[in-house]
Design a protein around this motif. Structure first.
Motif, short mmCIF file in Angstrom:
data_model
loop_
_atom_site.label_atom_id
_atom_site.label_comp_id
_atom_site.label_asym_id
_atom_site.label_seq_id
_atom_site.Cartn_x
_atom_site.Cartn_y
_atom_site.Cartn_z
N THR A 117 0.87 -1.18 0.00
CA THR A 117 0.00 0.00 0.00
C THR A 117 0.90 1.23 0.00
N ALA A 118 0.28 2.41 0.07
CA ALA A 118 1.04 3.66 -0.05
C ALA A 118 2.16 3.73 0.98
N PHE A 119 3.34 4.14 0.51
CA PHE A 119 4.47 4.28 1.43
C PHE A 119 4.62 5.75 1.82
N LYS A 120 5.52 5.98 2.76
CA LYS A 120 5.69 7.35 3.27
C LYS A 120 6.50 8.22 2.31
N LEU A 121 6.21 9.49 2.31
CA LEU A 121 7.01 10.44 1.52
C LEU A 121 8.47 10.30 1.92
N GLY A 122 9.32 10.24 0.96
CA GLY A 122 10.76 10.15 1.22
C GLY A 122 11.26 8.75 1.50
N GLU A 123 10.34 7.80 1.68
CA GLU A 123 10.75 6.46 2.09
C GLU A 123 11.59 5.75 1.02
N LYS A 124 11.27 5.99 -0.26
CA LYS A 124 11.97 5.25 -1.31
C LYS A 124 12.77 6.13 -2.26
N THR A 125 12.80 7.42 -1.97
CA THR A 125 13.47 8.32 -2.93
C THR A 125 14.96 8.05 -3.05
N ALA A 126 15.56 7.50 -2.00
CA ALA A 126 17.01 7.28 -2.02
C ALA A 126 17.38 6.04 -2.82
N ASP A 127 16.41 5.17 -3.07
CA ASP A 127 16.73 3.91 -3.72
C ASP A 127 15.84 3.69 -4.94
N PRO A 128 16.34 4.13 -6.12
CA PRO A 128 15.51 4.02 -7.33
C PRO A 128 15.03 2.60 -7.59
N LEU A 129 15.87 1.60 -7.32
CA LEU A 129 15.46 0.22 -7.63
C LEU A 129 14.26 -0.22 -6.81
N GLN A 130 14.25 0.21 -5.54
CA GLN A 130 13.12 -0.13 -4.67
C GLN A 130 11.85 0.57 -5.17
N MET A 131 12.05 1.81 -5.66
CA MET A 131 10.93 2.57 -6.23
C MET A 131 10.39 1.85 -7.48
N TYR A 132 11.32 1.40 -8.34
CA TYR A 132 10.91 0.72 -9.58
C TYR A 132 10.12 -0.55 -9.27
N ALA A 133 10.46 -1.21 -8.14
CA ALA A 133 9.82 -2.48 -7.82
C ALA A 133 8.33 -2.32 -7.53
N SER A 134 7.89 -1.10 -7.23
CA SER A 134 6.46 -0.94 -6.97
C SER A 134 5.63 -1.07 -8.25
#
Lengths: 481, 486
Positions: free
Chosen positions: B408-425
């Protein structure tokens, strides 16, 4: 710079870009026209605004296939379009839509004459692409401005095999190509408007050598004679380098026709990587065999073939045959006139290429707009051949044929141009002239028989051009015997 | 209940019954924008005057007794990468911060001929590149269910605005999940239609072969109403497809769950999927089964390669599509530069955000000579493989059910440091774009934190009718979803 060393042979391949004369541009509905006011012939699509998409003008495919067929190419039934990516201010999308690995047409050839000898040059490929805009530099403004009118003008690129062996051959090839393009109606062929442009690839090798050395591509070649100069210059440059023991690099150079030299643009290490990939905004181009064969049937006999046939069938010299074949209208006119069998084909050709062409130019008229028909011209020429009219009278008839709508016979009788060969009528003229030309008569009698021409001329004048000069000349000779 | 709280279908019925005017509907939405926007930050531009003008003309037509299209007078928000004539279209990028298109996208022309008031332009990740809306140059949009959390992306503004009641409907775009994932995070219905069913003309391209305009709505019926407006062949888009497009809303209740064969691919329920999400989707599947649907476990074995293939193809196309933003013709140009190349470099370096630059560089790399075979061409081959697997799956299933996003929705700033984790969504959504299929998010519950969970329906090409009907039917089983409380 010294000329080409005799040990060497020139190898040339040409990439010719021809603008197609379709009504509209290749990917939008803008008019495809030259010379309009800056940035008035463009829309959001050809200026590549964000969000816009291209849609292919099918006429472009048709025109390109026609050229492909004329160049004996294999037409690929399924082709695609690709993006060629590079940055330049005249390229608003920062990519040119072109064709990369599967061109519309490939593996063809063209035959043409060089000094009366038939030559064949292979055509590697013909593909479709869009033109870019133009940068404007001027004194009334600083920096450069861009005119997008030319963006999206349809082009075909015709790539030859490295089969050309001299600048003369290159020029003949280019002229043949242009003639065919114009003949097919796929391009207007106007060099001064940039309708045909070419990149020239040159290498040299020792005569007898197998394989090729590095080639140099020259840009900015704008005329056919410029291409010839560029080739000779570059071949000499390369052979001089080789003579000096240096190797020729694979380079792109820019030709400066005013200075008559070229300068390095980039070497192989700095070669552009255009990152070609299939254009995702456009569908595969499918041309089925029935479409191709319909276009093939509609293809006219091409000028190079026509020239050869005129030499063979009508015994015309290469020069006449080539000139006649140059214009489709004039060639058709000639053939119909010759087919009537009323007169010598060579004479028809002389009149068509000589006086008729001259008068048409004077009257700023096209052959098709004038009143002359093949039948009327053949009739006139046969009357000239039979001596019914003089050459001088024939010129008058020819001019009148263009705008009067009358036949040669009608013009002759209306203007009273029928040649008088009747001795009785001519003798009185001769007598009158001799009586008036005492000095010439004395000269003639003293052996200066070359005044005969003068005397005949005087008689012609007095007969208002109608006297038969041969008969007149005979009478004068008799009288002065 | 305020007007802004109703669905588009309800508003349409009320307007037609003379219970409210189009102007009142639009004003209610504008009022809601006024109160909610501080917290939500969904809009980049509010076009109040335009909206009211259209609403009034719909009212005039209605009083004159003219026949009006079903969504006349129902306001809408437009993702800010869809060109609107005379209205800023920024793609949430500094480089297009001042860009006002001189033309309307085809979907905008359609919206206008349907007298739908356009309320404004919605925030997004810059050039639709991102999964949280945090890559916008201008603002960060918040999730109405928890304003500390992201709305998802890239169409985060659309999803948040629908969920907050600022707009009943919105148009977004989906290249790898950009409609479905935010719809999932914000509890909307989001439809990414079949590639080629909606004109892309006027959508600022990210990845041309994957981009598709689609809809955000509160219900499947509303989505069907809006999709019926925008679909269809467009002469200006060579990739749009000519065929019969039915009225998707007219017959939406006509659905026989007993005839449904639903495929459940095991690869989409693996360890990467959050337990609550998995349970919720399984529960929804169970509900359909109880109502007569035949559930079949299927396999889509190449799913593992989809994310890599997707990012290669999308970035390759993006590197070319975004090359036109060069400071020459429109948009941002660096103030100081030495020469042409320097102007290009500075304008683009200063005008694009990090994620966009990252994707341009990746895309240019995978297309460059010496690498294109290993990357781009390989990715295209993978794309063909994935498409074939879907095609064979659809021989035994009418639609495929998966989670829409692993969490579900993650927190602001939670994944900005890790593009790969962001892509996985995007892992559950990209395959659908790769195969050009239609995909739909329908909310299937809330997690323990009260955040919406989304279920994805995927169908064969041009099966939107089945997806919408199945979603509509499922909504009736599920019942009302708790609204976001602002």
């Amino acid at each position: 710079m010294p000329g080409l060393n005799e040990k060497y042979e020139i190898i040339v391949g040409l990439e010719v870009h021809a603008e197609l004369s379709t009504e509209t541009k290749i990917y939008c509905a803008c008019k495809n026209s030259f010379g309009a006011e800056v940035n008035t012939q463009c829309c959001e699509i050809c200026t590549g605004l964000p969000g816009t998409l291209p849609t292919l003008n099918e006429k472009v495919v048709e025109y390109a296939v026609r050229m492909g067929l004329a160049a004996n190419c294999k037409i690929n039934n399924i082709t695609k379009q690709d993006r060629k990516n590079y940055f330049y201010p005249d390229l608003p999308k920062a990519y040119q839509i072109s064709q990369y690995d599967v061109p519309l047409c490939q593996n063809g050839w063209l035959d043409f004459l060089v000094d009366g000898e038939e030559r064949r040059v292979g055509i590697t490929r013909i593909h479709i692409e869009e033109d870019a805009g133009k940068l404007l530099h001027g004194e009334s403004f600083s920096g450069s401005l861009v005119d997008f009118n030319r963006c999206g003008v349809p082009l075909i690129e015709i790539v030859s095999e490295p089969d050309i062996r001299s600048s003369k051959e290159a020029k003949a090839y280019l002229e043949t190509l242009k003639q065919i393009l114009v003949y097919l109606g796929v391009s207007d062929g106007k060099m001064q408007e940039g309708s045909i442009r070419c990149d020239v690839n040159v290498s040299v090798r020792l005569k007898g050598q197998e394989g090729f050395n590095n080639r140099v591509e020259m840009k900015n070649v704008n005329t056919f004679s410029g291409a010839a100069r560029a080739i000779d210059y570059e071949a000499a440059r390369q052979s001089a380098l080789m003579e000096a023991g240096e190797t020729v690099g694979q380079e792109t150079r820019r030709w400066d026709d005013v200075k008559g030299e070229n300068i390095l643009l980039r070497s192989k290490e700095n070669a552009m990587d255009y990152r070609y990939f299939p254009e995702p905004d456009l569908k595969t181009i499918v041309v089925d065999d029935s479409f191709v064969s319909a276009l093939k049937e509609g293809l006219p006999e091409l000028p190079n073939r026509k020239t050869a046939r005129y030499m063979r069938e009508y015994g015309l010299p290469a020069y006449d045959a080539g000139l006649l074949a140059e214009s489709m209208d004039r060639a058709a006119f000639f053939e119909r006139a010759a087919a009537l069998g009323l007169c010598q084909p060579k004479n028809i050709s002389n009149w068509l290429l000589g006086d008729i062409t001259y008068f048409l130019r004077e009257k700023k008229m096209e052959l098709s707009e004038s009143a002359v028909t093949p039948e009327k011209l053949a009739d006139m020429v046969s009357r000239l051949e039979k001596g019914e009219i003089s050459g001088a009278a024939a010129k008058i008839v020819a001019e009148a044929l263009l705008d009067s709508g009358l036949s040669a016979g009608e013009i002759i009788s209306e203007k009273g141009l029928a040649q008088v060969s009747d001795r009785d009528a001519l003798e009185s003229i001769v007598d009158a002239v001799l009586a008036d030309s005492e000095k010439a008569v004395i000269q003639y009698k003293s052996g200066k028989t070359n005044v005969l021409g003068f005397l005949v001329g005087q008689c012609m004048k007095r007969s208002k051009g109608k006297g038969n000069p041969a008969v007149l000349s005979g009478i004068i000779a008799e009288r002065l015997k | 209940m305020e007007l802004y709280e109703y669905t588009a279908a309800e508003l349409s019925a009320m307007f037609r019954a003379g219970e409210c005017s189009a102007e009142e509907i639009t004003r209610s939405a504008l009022d809601r924008i006024n109160t909610a926007e501080d917290k939500i930050q969904a809009f980049l531009t509010v076009t109040e005057e335009n909206a009211l003008e259209t609403a009034k003309s719909a009212d005039k037509k209605f009083s004159a007794g003219e026949t009006l299209p079903p969504l006349a007078g129902i306001p809408i928000g437009i993702k800010d990468n869809i060109c609107t004539n005379g209205i800023l279209t920024t793609c949430a990028s500094k480089i297009l911060g001042n860009f006002i298109p001189p033309y309307d996208a085809t979907v905008i022309k359609k919206i206008k001929t349907h007298y739908m008031p356009i309320l404004g332009k919605m925030n997004l990740d810059e050039f639709a590149m991102g999964s949280s809306c945090e890559n916008s140059y201008f603002k960060k949009t918040r999730n109405p269910y928890d304003t500390e959390r992201v709305p998802g992306g890239s169409s985060g503004g659309c999803a948040a605005a629908v969920s907050a009641g600022e707009v009943p409907l919105a148009l977004g775009s989906d290249t790898g999940g950009s409609i479905r994932q935010p719809a999932s995070y914000c509890g909307n219905v989001g439809l990414k239609p079949t590639y080629g069913s909606v004109s892309r003309y006027g959508l600022v391209a990210f990845a041309s072969s994957l981009d598709q305009i689609g809809v955000f709505a509160k219900t499947a019926e509303d989505a069907a109403l809006l999709y019926s407006v925008i679909c269809g062949k467009d002469e200006k888009d060579a990739t749009s497809v000519r065929r019969e497009y039915p009225d998707f809303a007219a017959d939406i209740s006509n659905f026989d769950c007993k005839k449904l064969r639903a495929g459940v691919p095991k690869e989409y329920f693996g360890p990467g999927i959050d337990g609550e999400v998995r349970d919720s989707v399984y529960k929804a599947i169970e509900l359909l089964k109880e109502n007569g649907a035949e559930i079949r476990e299927i396999s889509l074995p190449s799913t593992d390669y989809a994310l890599s293939a997707y990012y290669i193809i999308a970035c390759a196309e993006a590197s070319s599509n975004l090359a036109r933003f060069d400071g020459v013709k429109y948009g941002y140009r660096s103030e100081k530069f030495e020469n042409l190349i320097d102007m290009y470099e500075r304008s683009r370096s200063e005008g694009f955000g990090d994620e966009v630059k990252r994707r341009i560089m990746l895309g240019a790399f995978v297309l460059s000579s010496g690498y294109i075979d290993a990357y781009y061409n390989k990715a295209k081959a993978t794309q063909a493989l994935i498409s074939r697997e879907f095609a064979s799956a659809f021989e035994q299933a009418d639609l495929i059910i998966t989670p829409t996003s692993p969490t579900t929705a993650f927190k602001l700033g939670e994944k900005t440091a890790d593009p790969l984790q962001m892509y996985a969504s995007d892992i559950c959504t990209v395959t659908v774009n790769i195969a050009g299929l239609p995909g739909l998010n329908v909310p299937c519950g809330l997690d323990g934190k009260g955040l919406p969970i989304g279920m994805q329906f995927v169908g064969p090409h041009f099966s939107e009718e089945i997806l919408l009907k199945a979603a509509h039917f499922y909504e009736s089983l599920r019942g009302e979803l708790p609204r976001a409380l602002l």
